[in-house]
Design an enzyme around this catalytic site. Structure first.
Site, short mmCIF file in Angstrom:
data_model
loop_
_atom_site.label_atom_id
_atom_site.label_comp_id
_atom_site.label_asym_id
_atom_site.label_seq_id
_atom_site.Cartn_x
_atom_site.Cartn_y
_atom_site.Cartn_z
N LYS A 140 -24.26 -14.21 19.02
CA LYS A 140 -25.23 -14.45 17.95
C LYS A 140 -24.88 -15.72 17.17
CE LYS A 140 -28.13 -11.63 16.83
NZ LYS A 140 -29.57 -11.55 17.20
N ALA A 160 -36.50 -11.01 16.85
CA ALA A 160 -35.62 -9.88 16.55
C ALA A 160 -34.96 -9.30 17.79
CB ALA A 160 -36.41 -8.78 15.84
N ASN A 200 -25.17 -3.95 7.79
CA ASN A 200 -25.54 -2.70 8.45
C ASN A 200 -26.83 -2.18 7.82
OD1 ASN A 200 -25.14 0.15 9.52
ND2 ASN A 200 -23.32 -0.92 10.27
N LYS A 257 -21.83 -10.10 11.82
CA LYS A 257 -20.75 -10.22 12.81
C LYS A 257 -20.67 -11.62 13.41
CE LYS A 257 -20.79 -5.32 14.01
NZ LYS A 257 -21.77 -4.90 12.98
N THR A 307 -36.07 -1.13 15.31
CA THR A 307 -36.17 -0.62 13.94
C THR A 307 -36.62 -1.69 12.96
OG1 THR A 307 -34.23 0.70 14.55
CG2 THR A 307 -34.99 0.85 12.29
N GLU A 333 -40.61 0.36 27.00
CA GLU A 333 -41.97 0.93 27.09
C GLU A 333 -42.15 2.07 26.08
OE1 GLU A 333 -44.77 3.56 30.05
OE2 GLU A 333 -42.59 3.69 30.04
N ASP A 368 -41.82 -6.33 23.40
CA ASP A 368 -40.59 -5.55 23.52
C ASP A 368 -40.40 -5.16 24.98
OD1 ASP A 368 -38.89 -4.02 21.08
OD2 ASP A 368 -38.60 -3.20 23.09
N SER A 387 -30.15 -12.58 12.73
CA SER A 387 -28.75 -12.62 13.13
C SER A 387 -27.99 -11.46 12.48
CB SER A 387 -28.13 -13.98 12.77
OG SER A 387 -26.86 -14.11 13.38
#
Length: 215
Positions: free
Chosen positions: A145, A87, A170, A133, A15, A39, A36, A130
């Site tokens: 992380k 990312a 978030n 959290k 996203t 697929e 990425d 990051s």
């Protein structure tokens, strides 16, 4: 800043990765490499960019796992990367609680390997995505992380590559957002599960998140 530059984005079909891709592709880079391991997600990213890619911009879609250091080495060796946006990550707390080794390998070790390569092949800027959290982590996901953040801080102080860390709360509409879970629970009549009665959650939009990264 990005004009005529070569850019690598890991987790590009996620996203936030895809939001960054759409932003940067409009800023006239010379080449953009979109990596990425999904697929289907990569296919949809490709479809969404079809009408936006200028003939002047070279766009590569690479289906690869972030843990494959040999493949990553080939990518950085062949391309003189100016900006690396990292990312790619595992982000769901309950899953990583049950699979901590996978979380550390994907979130921490892969970041260390990528940082090694970025320095070796003289990447100018390395931007690490990051999470809030990672602040006083209480979960394996947060801890993995936080450890990756420590790697980036160390590399920034010891090398010429500029390492930057962006922490997100978030992000509404992202794959890691708790909002779709809450919406489904409400639609099913509850209960809405919260970690703790005094838990505080912070939210930002996808547009805000992508702008934050570029800043």
């Amino acid at each position: 800043m990005f004009d005529n530059k070569i850019i690598l984005i890991t987790g590009a079909a996620g996203t936030i990765g895809s939001a960054i891709t759409h932003k940067i592709i409009s800023l006239n880079p010379k080449k953009i490499i979109l990596l990425d391991n999904s697929e289907t997600a990569l296919f949809y990213l490709q479809q969404s960019l079809n009408n936006k890619i200028s003939e002047k911009i070279n766009v590569n879609f690479i289906l690869e796992n972030i843990n494959n250091k040999k493949a990553l080495k080939e990518i950085l060796k062949k391309n003189k990367i100016d900006f690396l946006f990292h990312a790619a990550a595992y982000k769901h707390v309950p899953v990583i609680e049950k699979n901590p080794i996978a979380g550390v390998l994907n979130n921490t070790i892969a970041t260390k390997n990528l940082a090694d390569l970025a320095v070796k092949y003289k990447v100018s800027h390395f931007v690490f995505f990051s999470t809030d959290k990672a602040v006083n982590p209480s979960s394996m996901m947060g801890a993995s992380k936080r450890a990756a953040e420590a790697v980036c801080v160390a590399f920034d102080s010891l090398t010429e590559t500029r390492f930057t860390i962006v922490r997100f709360g978030n992000v509404l509409g992202s794959a890691g957002s708790v909002v779709p879970l809450f919406a489904r629970q409400i639609a099913e009549g509850g209960p809405v599960t919260v970690t703790h009665p005094e838990m505080t959650r912070y939210f930002m939009t996808l547009a805000e998140a992508s702008q934050l990264i570029l800043q």
